[in-house]
Design a protein around this motif. Sequence first.
Motif, PDB file in Angstrom:
ATOM      1  N   GLU A 209       0.839  -1.194   0.000  1.00 47.58           N
ATOM      2  CA  GLU A 209       0.000   0.000   0.000  1.00 47.58           C
ATOM      3  C   GLU A 209       0.877   1.248   0.000  1.00 47.58           C
ATOM      4  O   GLU A 209       2.008   1.230   0.476  1.00 47.58           O
ATOM      5  N   ALA A 210       0.331   2.336  -0.508  1.00 46.81           N
ATOM      6  CA  ALA A 210       1.039   3.618  -0.500  1.00 46.81           C
ATOM      7  C   ALA A 210       0.095   4.683   0.060  1.00 46.81           C
ATOM      8  O   ALA A 210      -0.866   5.038  -0.615  1.00 46.81           O
ATOM      9  N   PRO A 211       0.362   5.094   1.329  1.00 51.55           N
ATOM     10  CA  PRO A 211       1.509   4.816   2.198  1.00 51.55           C
ATOM     11  C   PRO A 211       1.336   3.501   2.948  1.00 51.55           C
ATOM     12  O   PRO A 211       0.272   2.888   2.916  1.00 51.55           O
ATOM     13  N   THR A 212       2.408   3.116   3.663  1.00 50.26           N
ATOM     14  CA  THR A 212       2.347   1.915   4.480  1.00 50.26           C
ATOM     15  C   THR A 212       3.390   1.997   5.586  1.00 50.26           C
ATOM     16  O   THR A 212       4.092   3.014   5.722  1.00 50.26           O
ATOM     17  N   TYR A 213       3.513   0.914   6.369  1.00 51.33           N
ATOM     18  CA  TYR A 213       4.374   0.894   7.545  1.00 51.33           C
ATOM     19  C   TYR A 213       5.842   1.026   7.146  1.00 51.33           C
ATOM     20  O   TYR A 213       6.368   0.216   6.387  1.00 51.33           O
ATOM     21  N   ALA A 225      13.953  -6.789  -2.238  1.00 52.44           N
ATOM     22  CA  ALA A 225      12.680  -7.020  -2.904  1.00 52.44           C
ATOM     23  C   ALA A 225      12.382  -5.842  -3.827  1.00 52.44           C
ATOM     24  O   ALA A 225      12.852  -4.722  -3.609  1.00 52.44           O
ATOM     25  N   ARG A 226      11.596  -6.091  -4.844  1.00 54.93           N
ATOM     26  CA  ARG A 226      11.200  -5.036  -5.786  1.00 54.93           C
ATOM     27  C   ARG A 226       9.810  -4.568  -5.390  1.00 54.93           C
ATOM     28  O   ARG A 226       8.814  -5.264  -5.597  1.00 54.93           O
ATOM     29  N   LEU A 227       9.731  -3.380  -4.800  1.00 54.84           N
ATOM     30  CA  LEU A 227       8.474  -2.876  -4.257  1.00 54.84           C
ATOM     31  C   LEU A 227       7.598  -2.301  -5.363  1.00 54.84           C
ATOM     32  O   LEU A 227       8.073  -1.550  -6.215  1.00 54.84           O
ATOM     33  N   VAL A 228       6.318  -2.663  -5.320  1.00 54.81           N
ATOM     34  CA  VAL A 228       5.338  -2.138  -6.272  1.00 54.81           C
ATOM     35  C   VAL A 228       4.267  -1.418  -5.464  1.00 54.81           C
ATOM     36  O   VAL A 228       3.386  -2.060  -4.873  1.00 54.81           O
ATOM     37  N   PRO A 229       4.327  -0.080  -5.376  1.00 54.15           N
ATOM     38  CA  PRO A 229       3.351   0.635  -4.553  1.00 54.15           C
ATOM     39  C   PRO A 229       1.988   0.721  -5.222  1.00 54.15           C
ATOM     40  O   PRO A 229       1.885   0.916  -6.429  1.00 54.15           O
ATOM     41  N   VAL A 230       0.943   0.565  -4.407  1.00 49.48           N
ATOM     42  CA  VAL A 230      -0.431   0.685  -4.883  1.00 49.48           C
ATOM     43  C   VAL A 230      -1.092   1.801  -4.073  1.00 49.48           C
ATOM     44  O   VAL A 230      -1.370   1.625  -2.881  1.00 49.48           O
ATOM     45  N   PRO A 231      -1.339   2.962  -4.686  1.00 44.62           N
ATOM     46  CA  PRO A 231      -1.861   4.104  -3.918  1.00 44.62           C
ATOM     47  C   PRO A 231      -3.261   3.834  -3.375  1.00 44.62           C
ATOM     48  O   PRO A 231      -4.074   3.126  -3.980  1.00 44.62           O
ATOM     49  N   TYR A 232      -3.529   4.409  -2.235  1.00 40.99           N
ATOM     50  CA  TYR A 232      -4.893   4.440  -1.708  1.00 40.99           C
ATOM     51  C   TYR A 232      -5.753   5.363  -2.565  1.00 40.99           C
ATOM     52  O   TYR A 232      -5.259   6.284  -3.224  1.00 40.99           O
ATOM     53  N   ALA A 233      -7.056   5.112  -2.550  1.00 41.96           N
ATOM     54  CA  ALA A 233      -8.023   6.007  -3.185  1.00 41.96           C
ATOM     55  C   ALA A 233      -8.750   6.788  -2.088  1.00 41.96           C
ATOM     56  O   ALA A 233      -8.927   6.288  -0.978  1.00 41.96           O
ATOM     57  N   TRP A 234      -9.158   8.000  -2.427  1.00 42.03           N
ATOM     58  CA  TRP A 234      -9.909   8.846  -1.488  1.00 42.03           C
ATOM     59  C   TRP A 234     -11.239   9.182  -2.161  1.00 42.03           C
ATOM     60  O   TRP A 234     -11.457  10.307  -2.621  1.00 42.03           O
ATOM     61  N   SER A 447       8.626  12.162   9.004  1.00 48.64           N
ATOM     62  CA  SER A 447       8.285  12.709   7.698  1.00 48.64           C
ATOM     63  C   SER A 447       7.491  11.711   6.871  1.00 48.64           C
ATOM     64  O   SER A 447       7.752  10.505   6.909  1.00 48.64           O
ATOM     65  N   GLY A 448       6.542  12.211   6.103  1.00 51.62           N
ATOM     66  CA  GLY A 448       5.673  11.340   5.333  1.00 51.62           C
ATOM     67  C   GLY A 448       6.383  10.485   4.314  1.00 51.62           C
ATOM     68  O   GLY A 448       5.926   9.379   3.996  1.00 51.62           O
ATOM     69  N   ASN A 449       7.533  10.963   3.778  1.00 55.66           N
ATOM     70  CA  ASN A 449       8.187  10.169   2.737  1.00 55.66           C
ATOM     71  C   ASN A 449       8.782   8.883   3.274  1.00 55.66           C
ATOM     72  O   ASN A 449       9.161   8.018   2.489  1.00 55.66           O
ATOM     73  N   ARG A 450       8.860   8.729   4.584  1.00 60.11           N
ATOM     74  CA  ARG A 450       9.317   7.468   5.145  1.00 60.11           C
ATOM     75  C   ARG A 450       8.297   6.355   4.918  1.00 60.11           C
ATOM     76  O   ARG A 450       8.633   5.171   5.009  1.00 60.11           O
ATOM     77  N   PHE A 451       7.057   6.710   4.636  1.00 60.48           N
ATOM     78  CA  PHE A 451       5.968   5.746   4.527  1.00 60.48           C
ATOM     79  C   PHE A 451       5.580   5.456   3.074  1.00 60.48           C
ATOM     80  O   PHE A 451       4.586   4.773   2.830  1.00 60.48           O
ATOM     81  N   GLY A 452       6.369   5.961   2.138  1.00 58.79           N
ATOM     82  CA  GLY A 452       6.110   5.713   0.724  1.00 58.79           C
ATOM     83  C   GLY A 452       7.202   4.870   0.109  1.00 58.79           C
ATOM     84  O   GLY A 452       8.398   5.127   0.327  1.00 58.79           O
ATOM     85  N   ALA A 453       6.845   3.882  -0.673  1.00 59.11           N
ATOM     86  CA  ALA A 453       7.838   3.000  -1.289  1.00 59.11           C
ATOM     87  C   ALA A 453       8.741   3.750  -2.244  1.00 59.11           C
ATOM     88  O   ALA A 453       9.890   3.359  -2.464  1.00 59.11           O
ATOM     89  N   ASP A 454       8.258   4.841  -2.814  1.00 62.56           N
ATOM     90  CA  ASP A 454       9.022   5.585  -3.807  1.00 62.56           C
ATOM     91  C   ASP A 454       9.367   6.992  -3.344  1.00 62.56           C
ATOM     92  O   ASP A 454       9.674   7.858  -4.146  1.00 62.56           O
ATOM     93  N   GLY A 455       9.314   7.224  -2.031  1.00 65.15           N
ATOM     94  CA  GLY A 455       9.649   8.544  -1.516  1.00 65.15           C
ATOM     95  C   GLY A 455       8.538   9.562  -1.650  1.00 65.15           C
ATOM     96  O   GLY A 455       8.774  10.757  -1.472  1.00 65.15           O
ATOM     97  N   ALA A 456       7.332   9.126  -1.946  1.00 61.68           N
ATOM     98  CA  ALA A 456       6.200  10.038  -2.058  1.00 61.68           C
ATOM     99  C   ALA A 456       5.785  10.544  -0.678  1.00 61.68           C
ATOM    100  O   ALA A 456       6.379  10.186   0.332  1.00 61.68           O
TER     101      ALA A 456
END
Length: 503
Positions: A209-213, A225-234, A447-456
Amino acid sequence: MADWHTTVTPPALARLLSTARLPAPATARRPAYRTLAGQIRLLVTEGRLPVGARLPAERELATALELSRTTVATAYEALRTDGYLRSRRGSGSWTTLPEGAPPPSDALHPVPPDEQNRTLDLGVAALPAPQPFLGEAAARAVEQLPRYAAGHGHYPTGVPVLREAVARRFTERGLPTTPDQILITTGAMGGLHLLQRVLIGRGDRVAVEAPTYAHTLQALRLAEARLVPVPYAWPDGPLRGPRWDLAEWRRVLHGAAPRLAYVLPDFHNPTGALIPEDQRRELLAAARTAGTVVLVDETTTELGWGVPPDAPLPRPMAALDRTAQVVTVGSAGKLLWGGLRIGWVRAAPALVRRLASERVYSDVGTPVLDQLIAADLMGETLPAVRAHQLDRLRATADAFGAALPRHLPGWSYAPPPGGLSLWVSTDGLSGAALALAGERGGVRIASGNRFGADGAFEHHVRIPLTVPAPAVPAAVERLAAVAAQAGSGGRFGTADDSQPLAV
């Protein structure tokens, strides 16, 4: 050089660098070598790249980043000049700190005891122990200890009384479970690391998930591992809370065919989202078609402080699974106390036996006394313990809900139904700049970018609901002062460190 240095491979460092977003001033792009040096320095100072880690050779890293070797060599030289890198012919280069510099302070790690009076911890999301319940349970556990002390004390699958208590709690939540489906681990992270070793290999894709733990992301990166982030929807807007974007999940599962999907459906970390049962069924169906194992993190599943007492909760994802496709990780650390270091894995008995055999090479078992205390707390006193902790979280959430609009009116968040944190949008202010200003001002900020697989998620922070409610107004005042400093020019490094590399 000594061979104890952790070696960071080029792909692993490339993935770490992709998350090291530096605050960007409104200036033209700066030289790539300065950006690379700034990113590595940020990773070291945040503790995400260990001091003493051996970095890749210049040519290897240049290839991985698709940069010139000159760029990497110049970045390494800048780091050596600043005291963040040492090199020796024939031994390579390894990270270090300038003489006299304080050790790295990762906002997601606890504030050291000798700093707690000076530093406000808004990084770690962990509750104090529930008293008097913990002390009373510990006293009863000590009375039981002699009957275990006559043996060797090693229980690779866990002490039976705790396995039974965990299985009983799953059954109460609508997921019939037997003790042979339970493996007790040293914290939830112990279980996650063990599953990572058994279920995935280097280069395997893992959907997240993006974001995640953040800690799981870091562990997966270091495992290559090769991370594939899947964004949440709002779907109802940013103030109504997120849901899984099932169309995107189906696209990722079908197109990337990840070996593993890691999800937190119950009071998600960091957003607090609670995923409804129909979405859980749909994701499981898509994962089944793709042949993807679903690793469900339930460490916060008991923390529904915003859910009405009579409201039904979604069943555990494993209760919707008929093919042993779901593996579940849980923990006593979030509800009971992190100091117990008690986690567990729920899986098919054959996988539990395999995990128990694998763990003995690094961890022959979890401390017996801690297990006995946890088993006691998960017995008759569990409803009272849970009510105590939820009251504490609810009061703190209410206090933040009143204080944040008063002191930081541009910041916003979707009030969650539970969990240990608020996922806060900072109105365009850099989370990395906030974290750095906080270090200088005595406030730990995640910081929020710690919780994104791609630094988002650069313009987000995670605020834990673990500050005592009476202390929240003063804590938010300090946070607002840090935000003012960061917004007025407090940022990382020099102007040459401003732009992230595309890696």
